[in-house]
Scaffold this motif. Structure first.
Motif, PDB file in Angstrom:
ATOM      1  N   MET A  36       0.840  -1.197   0.000  1.00 35.03           N
ATOM      2  CA  MET A  36       0.000   0.000   0.000  1.00 35.03           C
ATOM      3  C   MET A  36       0.881   1.256   0.000  1.00 35.03           C
ATOM      4  O   MET A  36       0.625   2.207  -0.740  1.00 35.03           O
ATOM      5  N   MET A  37       1.944   1.226   0.806  1.00 33.61           N
ATOM      6  CA  MET A  37       2.820   2.391   0.921  1.00 33.61           C
ATOM      7  C   MET A  37       3.610   2.644  -0.361  1.00 33.61           C
ATOM      8  O   MET A  37       3.914   3.804  -0.666  1.00 33.61           O
ATOM      9  N   VAL A  38       3.923   1.619  -1.128  1.00 29.94           N
ATOM     10  CA  VAL A  38       4.600   1.820  -2.414  1.00 29.94           C
ATOM     11  C   VAL A  38       3.707   2.670  -3.324  1.00 29.94           C
ATOM     12  O   VAL A  38       4.152   3.655  -3.923  1.00 29.94           O
ATOM     13  N   PHE A  39       2.411   2.308  -3.391  1.00 27.02           N
ATOM     14  CA  PHE A  39       1.473   3.058  -4.229  1.00 27.02           C
ATOM     15  C   PHE A  39       1.235   4.461  -3.661  1.00 27.02           C
ATOM     16  O   PHE A  39       1.167   5.437  -4.405  1.00 27.02           O
ATOM     17  N   TRP A  40       1.123   4.565  -2.328  1.00 29.68           N
ATOM     18  CA  TRP A  40       0.876   5.854  -1.674  1.00 29.68           C
ATOM     19  C   TRP A  40       2.052   6.806  -1.909  1.00 29.68           C
ATOM     20  O   TRP A  40       1.857   7.972  -2.257  1.00 29.68           O
ATOM     21  N   GLU A  41       3.266   6.312  -1.724  1.00 27.61           N
ATOM     22  CA  GLU A  41       4.458   7.156  -1.908  1.00 27.61           C
ATOM     23  C   GLU A  41       4.632   7.545  -3.372  1.00 27.61           C
ATOM     24  O   GLU A  41       5.073   8.656  -3.666  1.00 27.61           O
ATOM     25  N   ARG A  42       4.285   6.648  -4.271  1.00 19.84           N
ATOM     26  CA  ARG A  42       4.335   6.984  -5.697  1.00 19.84           C
ATOM     27  C   ARG A  42       3.411   8.171  -5.976  1.00 19.84           C
ATOM     28  O   ARG A  42       3.770   9.106  -6.674  1.00 19.84           O
ATOM     29  N   THR A  52       2.227  10.459  -3.727  1.00 20.01           N
ATOM     30  CA  THR A  52       2.640  11.680  -3.035  1.00 20.01           C
ATOM     31  C   THR A  52       3.893  12.309  -3.638  1.00 20.01           C
ATOM     32  O   THR A  52       4.156  13.482  -3.410  1.00 20.01           O
ATOM     33  N   SER A  53       4.635  11.528  -4.418  1.00 22.81           N
ATOM     34  CA  SER A  53       5.799  12.118  -5.084  1.00 22.81           C
ATOM     35  C   SER A  53       5.487  12.486  -6.536  1.00 22.81           C
ATOM     36  O   SER A  53       6.394  12.636  -7.348  1.00 22.81           O
ATOM     37  N   GLY A  54       4.209  12.642  -6.840  1.00 29.22           N
ATOM     38  CA  GLY A  54       3.805  13.146  -8.144  1.00 29.22           C
ATOM     39  C   GLY A  54       3.430  12.100  -9.170  1.00 29.22           C
ATOM     40  O   GLY A  54       3.120  12.429 -10.313  1.00 29.22           O
ATOM     41  N   GLY A  55       3.444  10.833  -8.788  1.00 33.00           N
ATOM     42  CA  GLY A  55       3.107   9.766  -9.726  1.00 33.00           C
ATOM     43  C   GLY A  55       1.604   9.501  -9.800  1.00 33.00           C
ATOM     44  O   GLY A  55       0.790  10.326  -9.363  1.00 33.00           O
ATOM     45  N   ARG A  56       1.268   8.352 -10.331  1.00 32.83           N
ATOM     46  CA  ARG A  56      -0.136   7.978 -10.518  1.00 32.83           C
ATOM     47  C   ARG A  56      -0.915   8.013  -9.206  1.00 32.83           C
ATOM     48  O   ARG A  56      -0.405   7.625  -8.162  1.00 32.83           O
ATOM     49  N   LYS A  57      -2.163   8.440  -9.303  1.00 32.67           N
ATOM     50  CA  LYS A  57      -3.037   8.548  -8.137  1.00 32.67           C
ATOM     51  C   LYS A  57      -3.913   7.304  -7.988  1.00 32.67           C
ATOM     52  O   LYS A  57      -4.959   7.335  -7.348  1.00 32.67           O
ATOM     53  N   SER A  58      -3.473   6.215  -8.590  1.00 34.96           N
ATOM     54  CA  SER A  58      -4.221   4.964  -8.543  1.00 34.96           C
ATOM     55  C   SER A  58      -3.252   3.819  -8.817  1.00 34.96           C
ATOM     56  O   SER A  58      -2.093   4.038  -9.171  1.00 34.96           O
ATOM     57  N   PHE A  59      -3.765   2.599  -8.641  1.00 36.29           N
ATOM     58  CA  PHE A  59      -2.994   1.438  -9.079  1.00 36.29           C
ATOM     59  C   PHE A  59      -3.948   0.455  -9.737  1.00 36.29           C
ATOM     60  O   PHE A  59      -5.132   0.420  -9.435  1.00 36.29           O
ATOM     61  N   ARG A  60      -3.386  -0.307 -10.662  1.00 37.38           N
ATOM     62  CA  ARG A  60      -4.196  -1.255 -11.443  1.00 37.38           C
ATOM     63  C   ARG A  60      -4.126  -2.653 -10.834  1.00 37.38           C
ATOM     64  O   ARG A  60      -3.144  -3.002 -10.178  1.00 37.38           O
ATOM     65  N   PHE A  61      -5.157  -3.412 -11.079  1.00 39.40           N
ATOM     66  CA  PHE A  61      -5.235  -4.793 -10.598  1.00 39.40           C
ATOM     67  C   PHE A  61      -3.989  -5.580 -11.015  1.00 39.40           C
ATOM     68  O   PHE A  61      -3.477  -6.389 -10.247  1.00 39.40           O
ATOM     69  N   GLU A  62      -3.495  -5.309 -12.207  1.00 41.99           N
ATOM     70  CA  GLU A  62      -2.329  -6.027 -12.724  1.00 41.99           C
ATOM     71  C   GLU A  62      -1.052  -5.729 -11.926  1.00 41.99           C
ATOM     72  O   GLU A  62      -0.086  -6.489 -12.000  1.00 41.99           O
ATOM     73  N   GLU A  63      -1.036  -4.625 -11.187  1.00 46.88           N
ATOM     74  CA  GLU A  63       0.152  -4.249 -10.413  1.00 46.88           C
ATOM     75  C   GLU A  63       0.265  -4.974  -9.080  1.00 46.88           C
ATOM     76  O   GLU A  63       1.319  -4.950  -8.458  1.00 46.88           O
ATOM     77  N   ILE A  64      -0.819  -5.572  -8.624  1.00 51.58           N
ATOM     78  CA  ILE A  64      -0.802  -6.179  -7.287  1.00 51.58           C
ATOM     79  C   ILE A  64      -0.307  -7.625  -7.343  1.00 51.58           C
ATOM     80  O   ILE A  64      -0.406  -8.291  -8.369  1.00 51.58           O
ATOM     81  N   ASP A  65       0.230  -8.091  -6.241  1.00 49.29           N
ATOM     82  CA  ASP A  65       0.731  -9.455  -6.107  1.00 49.29           C
ATOM     83  C   ASP A  65      -0.473 -10.399  -6.034  1.00 49.29           C
ATOM     84  O   ASP A  65      -1.164 -10.456  -5.023  1.00 49.29           O
ATOM     85  N   GLN A  66      -0.707 -11.135  -7.109  1.00 48.60           N
ATOM     86  CA  GLN A  66      -1.895 -11.997  -7.227  1.00 48.60           C
ATOM     87  C   GLN A  66      -1.947 -13.095  -6.165  1.00 48.60           C
ATOM     88  O   GLN A  66      -3.009 -13.657  -5.909  1.00 48.60           O
ATOM     89  N   SER A  67      -0.836 -13.389  -5.528  1.00 52.23           N
ATOM     90  CA  SER A  67      -0.839 -14.442  -4.502  1.00 52.23           C
ATOM     91  C   SER A  67      -1.590 -14.005  -3.243  1.00 52.23           C
ATOM     92  O   SER A  67      -1.861 -14.827  -2.370  1.00 52.23           O
ATOM     93  N   TYR A  68      -1.946 -12.711  -3.149  1.00 59.08           N
ATOM     94  CA  TYR A  68      -2.717 -12.222  -2.004  1.00 59.08           C
ATOM     95  C   TYR A  68      -4.223 -12.185  -2.281  1.00 59.08           C
ATOM     96  O   TYR A  68      -4.984 -11.654  -1.475  1.00 59.08           O
ATOM     97  N   LEU A  69      -4.662 -12.731  -3.419  1.00 55.81           N
ATOM     98  CA  LEU A  69      -6.099 -12.854  -3.659  1.00 55.81           C
ATOM     99  C   LEU A  69      -6.662 -13.870  -2.670  1.00 55.81           C
ATOM    100  O   LEU A  69      -6.056 -14.925  -2.439  1.00 55.81           O
ATOM    101  N   LEU A  70      -7.805 -13.551  -2.079  1.00 51.98           N
ATOM    102  CA  LEU A  70      -8.409 -14.422  -1.071  1.00 51.98           C
ATOM    103  C   LEU A  70      -9.508 -15.261  -1.700  1.00 51.98           C
ATOM    104  O   LEU A  70     -10.306 -14.758  -2.490  1.00 51.98           O
TER     105      LEU A  70
END
Length: 177
Positions: free
Chosen positions: A129-135, A137-155
Motif C-alpha cells: 500500500m505504501m509503495v502506491f501511496w508514496e508513488r 505523493t511524489s507526483g506519480g499515478r493517483k491509482s494502481f491497477r489490478f495487474e500491479e498487485i501481487d496476485q498471490s494475495y487474492l483471497l
C-alpha cells in the motif's frame, strides 16, 4: 465537514462479509476483531421511517477494523473498487498515518479491497500500500491497477469463511521475517 448520505453504504456488502468472517474467527478462537463505528451527528431524520437522511461525521475515522489475531495486533480498512483501477483518493491521509503509527508499534496494518467487477477480494499488505501511496505523493499515478498487485494475495473462500483474510495475514507475516 463531511456529509453522510447513501454513498456511505457502498462498502456495506464487503463489511457484511467481513463481519460474518470475524464472527467465525471469534467462534473458532482464532481472532478477536471489532468493527469501529464512525461517529455521526444526525441532522435530518425521516419521521415515518425513523431513518437518518442527513448527518455529519463528528470526526475523521481511523480504520474500519481493529483487534488481535493470536497475540498479533491488527488493523485494517475495507474498500470496494468497481473496476480494475483502485483510486488512492479512497484512502485518506489520516488513515495512512494511523496505519503507519500502528505498524511502528509492532502491529500489522492492511487493506481488504473488493474488486466487485471481478468478484475478487484482495489482501493488500501495508508495505505494498505504501509503495502506491508514496508513488502518488511524489507526483506519480493517483491509482494502481489490478495487474500491479501481487496476485498471490487474492483471497478465496475457505472452510465457510467468506473473507479468509487470515490467509493473507499469514503470508504477510512470513514475508516480514
Amino acid at each position: 465537514m463531511a456529509t453522510w448520505n447513501s454513498r456511505g453504504l457502498r462498502g456495506s456488502v464487503l463489511e457484511d462479509l467481513i463481519n460474518r468472517s470475524n464472527e467465525i474467527y471469534t467462534e473458532q478462537g482464532l481472532a478477536l476483531i471489532q468493527k469501529i463505528p464512525t461517529p455521526i451527528t444526525p441532522i435530518r431524520i425521516d419521521k415515518q421511517s425513523r431513518h437518518i437522511t442527513l448527518a455529519y461525521f463528528e470526526q475523521k475515522s481511523t480504520v474500519d477494523y481493529i483487534g488481535a489475531v493470536q497475540g498479533v495486533p491488527v488493523c485494517f480498512d475495507a474498500k470496494e473498487c468497481a473496476g480494475d483501477t483502485f483510486a488512492l483518493q479512497n484512502l485518506h491521509a489520516h488513515q495512512v498515518e494511523f496505519m503507519t503509527q500502528f505498524e511502528k508499534q509492532g502491529g500489522v496494518a492492511f487493506l481488504l479491497i473488493f474488486y466487485t467487477a471481478r468478484d475478487a477480494i484482495y489482501y493488500l499488505p501495508y508495505k505494498d500500500m505504501m509503495v502506491f501511496w508514496e508513488r502518488m505523493t511524489s507526483g506519480g499515478r493517483k491509482s494502481f491497477r489490478f495487474e500491479e498487485i501481487d496476485q498471490s494475495y487474492l483471497l478465496h473462500q475457505k472452510s465457510g469463511v467468506l473473507v479468509p483474510y487470515l490467509e493473507g495475514l499469514k503470508k504477510d507475516l512470513l514475508s516480514r521475517d
